[in-house]
Write a protein that holds these residues in place. Structure first.
Motif, PDB file in Angstrom:
ATOM      1  N   TYR A  96      -5.321  33.266   4.431  1.00  0.00           N
ATOM      2  CA  TYR A  96      -3.981  33.208   5.025  1.00  0.00           C
ATOM      3  C   TYR A  96      -4.062  33.566   6.509  1.00  0.00           C
ATOM      4  CZ  TYR A  96      -2.434  33.527   0.131  1.00  0.00           C
ATOM      5  OH  TYR A  96      -2.245  33.303  -1.222  1.00  0.00           O
ATOM      6  N   HIS A  97      -3.114  33.029   7.263  1.00  0.00           N
ATOM      7  CA  HIS A  97      -2.965  33.413   8.664  1.00  0.00           C
ATOM      8  C   HIS A  97      -1.576  34.019   8.858  1.00  0.00           C
ATOM      9  CE1 HIS A  97      -6.563  30.885   8.920  1.00  0.00           C
ATOM     10  NE2 HIS A  97      -6.844  31.569  10.019  1.00  0.00           N
ATOM     11  N   GLY A 155      -5.231  39.922  11.819  1.00  0.00           N
ATOM     12  CA  GLY A 155      -4.436  41.136  11.943  1.00  0.00           C
ATOM     13  C   GLY A 155      -3.071  40.893  12.550  1.00  0.00           C
ATOM     14  N   HIS A 156      -2.387  39.841  12.121  1.00  0.00           N
ATOM     15  CA  HIS A 156      -1.071  39.494  12.657  1.00  0.00           C
ATOM     16  C   HIS A 156      -0.022  40.505  12.196  1.00  0.00           C
ATOM     17  CE1 HIS A 156       2.544  36.891  13.284  1.00  0.00           C
ATOM     18  NE2 HIS A 156       1.844  36.543  14.346  1.00  0.00           N
ATOM     19  N   HIS A 157       1.016  40.710  13.024  1.00  0.00           N
ATOM     20  CA  HIS A 157       2.019  41.713  12.649  1.00  0.00           C
ATOM     21  C   HIS A 157       2.782  41.326  11.388  1.00  0.00           C
ATOM     22  CE1 HIS A 157       5.596  39.458  13.991  1.00  0.00           C
ATOM     23  NE2 HIS A 157       4.881  39.081  15.037  1.00  0.00           N
ATOM     24  N   SER A 158       2.750  40.037  11.008  1.00  0.00           N
ATOM     25  CA  SER A 158       3.417  39.629   9.771  1.00  0.00           C
ATOM     26  C   SER A 158       2.648  40.053   8.529  1.00  0.00           C
ATOM     27  CB  SER A 158       3.606  38.107   9.752  1.00  0.00           C
ATOM     28  OG  SER A 158       2.353  37.437   9.744  1.00  0.00           O
ATOM     29  N   HIS A 159       1.427  40.546   8.702  1.00  0.00           N
ATOM     30  CA  HIS A 159       0.640  40.989   7.561  1.00  0.00           C
ATOM     31  C   HIS A 159       1.048  42.381   7.097  1.00  0.00           C
ATOM     32  CE1 HIS A 159      -2.802  38.148   9.035  1.00  0.00           C
ATOM     33  NE2 HIS A 159      -1.771  37.496   8.556  1.00  0.00           N
ATOM     34  N   ASN A 196      -8.701  41.914  14.767  1.00  0.00           N
ATOM     35  CA  ASN A 196      -9.266  41.860  16.106  1.00  0.00           C
ATOM     36  C   ASN A 196      -8.903  43.154  16.838  1.00  0.00           C
ATOM     37  OD1 ASN A 196      -7.997  38.664  15.693  1.00  0.00           O
ATOM     38  ND2 ASN A 196     -10.204  39.013  15.762  1.00  0.00           N
ATOM     39  N   ARG A 197      -8.840  43.107  18.159  1.00  0.00           N
ATOM     40  CA  ARG A 197      -8.691  44.323  18.974  1.00  0.00           C
ATOM     41  C   ARG A 197      -7.339  45.004  18.802  1.00  0.00           C
ATOM     42  NH1 ARG A 197      -8.706  42.525  25.214  1.00  0.00           N
ATOM     43  NH2 ARG A 197      -8.444  44.786  25.410  1.00  0.00           N
ATOM     44  N   TYR A 198      -6.295  44.275  18.374  1.00  0.00           N
ATOM     45  CA  TYR A 198      -4.969  44.867  18.169  1.00  0.00           C
ATOM     46  C   TYR A 198      -4.555  44.684  16.711  1.00  0.00           C
ATOM     47  CZ  TYR A 198      -4.662  44.908  23.268  1.00  0.00           C
ATOM     48  OH  TYR A 198      -4.902  45.125  24.614  1.00  0.00           O
ATOM     49  N   PRO A 199      -5.027  45.548  15.809  1.00  0.00           N
ATOM     50  CA  PRO A 199      -4.690  45.388  14.400  1.00  0.00           C
ATOM     51  C   PRO A 199      -3.185  45.325  14.176  1.00  0.00           C
ATOM     52  CG  PRO A 199      -6.378  47.069  14.689  1.00  0.00           C
ATOM     53  CD  PRO A 199      -5.866  46.730  16.053  1.00  0.00           C
ATOM     54  N   PHE A 200      -2.742  44.258  13.535  1.00  0.00           N
ATOM     55  CA  PHE A 200      -1.342  44.061  13.158  1.00  0.00           C
ATOM     56  C   PHE A 200      -0.413  44.043  14.371  1.00  0.00           C
ATOM     57  CE2 PHE A 200      -3.670  46.446   9.889  1.00  0.00           C
ATOM     58  CZ  PHE A 200      -3.838  45.401   8.996  1.00  0.00           C
ATOM     59  N   GLY A 201      -0.945  43.581  15.516  1.00  0.00           N
ATOM     60  CA  GLY A 201      -0.147  43.469  16.724  1.00  0.00           C
ATOM     61  C   GLY A 201       0.153  44.791  17.397  1.00  0.00           C
ATOM     62  N   LEU A 202      -0.487  45.865  16.964  1.00  0.00           N
ATOM     63  CA  LEU A 202      -0.209  47.206  17.487  1.00  0.00           C
ATOM     64  C   LEU A 202      -1.148  47.518  18.649  1.00  0.00           C
ATOM     65  CD1 LEU A 202       0.079  48.935  14.002  1.00  0.00           C
ATOM     66  CD2 LEU A 202       1.980  48.314  15.503  1.00  0.00           C
ATOM     67  N   GLN A 203      -0.599  48.036  19.736  1.00  0.00           N
ATOM     68  CA  GLN A 203      -1.404  48.350  20.910  1.00  0.00           C
ATOM     69  C   GLN A 203      -1.645  49.841  21.092  1.00  0.00           C
ATOM     70  OE1 GLN A 203      -0.207  46.240  24.451  1.00  0.00           O
ATOM     71  NE2 GLN A 203       0.398  44.419  23.312  1.00  0.00           N
ATOM     72  N   GLU A 204      -0.793  50.667  20.552  1.00  0.00           N
ATOM     73  CA  GLU A 204      -0.973  52.112  20.655  1.00  0.00           C
ATOM     74  C   GLU A 204      -1.913  52.601  19.558  1.00  0.00           C
ATOM     75  OE1 GLU A 204       0.106  54.063  23.031  1.00  0.00           O
ATOM     76  OE2 GLU A 204       1.113  52.385  24.035  1.00  0.00           O
ATOM     77  N   ARG A 205      -2.868  53.437  19.966  1.00  0.00           N
ATOM     78  CA  ARG A 205      -3.879  53.876  19.006  1.00  0.00           C
ATOM     79  C   ARG A 205      -3.264  54.626  17.827  1.00  0.00           C
ATOM     80  NH1 ARG A 205      -9.346  57.449  20.330  1.00  0.00           N
ATOM     81  NH2 ARG A 205      -9.742  58.094  18.175  1.00  0.00           N
TER      82      ARG A 205
END
Length: 374
Positions: A96-97, A155-159, A196-205
């Motif tokens: 899935y994407h 790692g899309h935010h829809s996941h 990838n580098r921003y799991p689930f669209g999240l940028q804050e650690r």
């Protein structure tokens, strides 16, 4: 067995299609904004010498089904015959994407489509396992059931994201999985998320850490999909190692165990396959027990002679239109329904590999001592 077309040609055709569509999507769509506060080598092991099963403790959240595996049993040849066990059979690994109400690309799925497909799997006796459990031979689903691997790329935010009350968003991949598990208690709520580098669209650690720990603590797998999702055949050995090691370093900082599996961006394999199987960059090592492609048929059993952990087949989740007429999930799930003897059916015994007597020769030679033939 699955097709008269040579496997290499199937892989080439399917991956070209996926690469073309995915490149267009990535080039034309913006990166999703951050959502603060949301959120090996060798084959598998099995038998008395195997490592402990990956932890999948029952969730402490009331109302959410547990990912705990069932107690193991001892399968005699007669019992294996009764449940029609065939652990040399094929396993569907679904890809899935994005999950979005309005599909902008052919590889997108709507929440309703994902929910419908998962409910079909549940009714047909499929039980989810993670890609790690598949690649390490720990598909300990109940006797008579069939393992299925649910995988989500990028790692899309829809996941995955959490609502204000701390529960998964209703139309996210995780939310849908739990809904189906609640409706069908035998449907184990686990999946693999390759990020990838921003799991689930999240940028804050802190948000990334909250998300991945929430998932891993409930039996889900979060693993490596490269740092920036490049086309790996276009990179050198050092650049590929950097792409993989940076994700491993990030996941370690977030509290995630080292990845045992990875999915190739666009399903594209570098000319030198060893570069994505293991390596080191700036002192950070990586080693994968399973490297996953982007299509285009069910995977052979991890106990089968033909199994190659360096290039594991997946199936794109989709209907039967256009290029998906014979390559995507609807086609293959219907095919497996019509050919039940080709499908992996579990014996419920983690220390035996049960197969019909005529299929003994399909099991890898280093697993022959575990064969339970009937």
């Amino acid at each position: 067995m699955l097709s008269s077309i040579p496997l290499t040609r199937i892989i080439m055709l399917a991956n070209v299609l996926v690469v073309t569509v995915a490149v267009v999507v990535l080039l034309t769509l913006p990166t999703p904004p951050a959502r603060p506060g949301a959120s090996g080598s060798g084959g598998p092991t099995r038998g008395p010498s195997q490592p402990p099963r990956p932890s999948a403790s029952p969730t402490p959240d009331p109302g959410l089904p547990s990912a705990e595996l069932p107690p193991p049993i001892t399968a005699s040849p007669e019992f294996a015959r009764q449940v029609k066990a065939n652990e040399a059979g094929v396993v569907p690994i679904l890809m899935y994407h994005r999950i979005t109400h309005r599909r902008l690309a052919s590889i997108d799925r709507t929440p309703a489509q994902v929910r419908k497909e998962l409910e079909r799997l549940a009714r047909d006796g499929y039980v989810p396992v993670t890609a790690r459990e598949f690649a390490t031979g720990r598909m300990d689903v109940p006797a008579g059931k069939h393992p299925v691997v649910l995988t989500f790329d990028d790692g899309h935010h829809s996941h995955f994201s959490l609502q204000a009350d701390g529960t998964p968003a209703k139309n996210s991949a995780v939310g849908i999985i739990y809904q189906v598990a609640r409706k069908y208690p035998g449907f184990r709520p686990v999946a693999t998320f390759w990020v990838n580098r921003y799991p689930f669209g999240l940028q804050e650690r802190r948000d990334q850490e909250r998300a991945v720990r929430w998932l891993v603590g409930r039996g889900f797998e979060v693993a490596n999909h490269t740092w920036s999702h490049p086309y790996l055949p276009g990179l050198g050995k050092k650049a590929i190692a950097g792409q993989l090691a940076r994700v491993e370093r990030m996941l370690k900082r977030l509290g995630v165990p080292p990845s045992e599996t990875m999915a190739l961006p666009f399903g594209a394999m570098p000319r030198k396959r060893s570069t994505v199987q293991s390596g080191k960059w700036q002192g950070v090592p990586y080693r994968f027990r399973g490297v996953f492609l982007a299509g285009a048929e069910p995977s052979v059993s991890p106990f089968a002679r033909r199994y190659d952990h360096r290039s594991i087949q997946r199936i794109q989740s989709n209907g039967k239109k256009g290029e998906c007429r014979k390559w995507c999930s609807q086609y293959w799930l219907e095919w497996l329904d019509r050919h039940p003897r080709e499908r992996y059916t579990a014996d419920g015994d983690p220390d035996r590999i049960s197969v019909p007597r005529g299929l003994r020769g399909k099991i890898r030679s280093d697993r022959k001592q575990l064969i339970n033939a009937y």
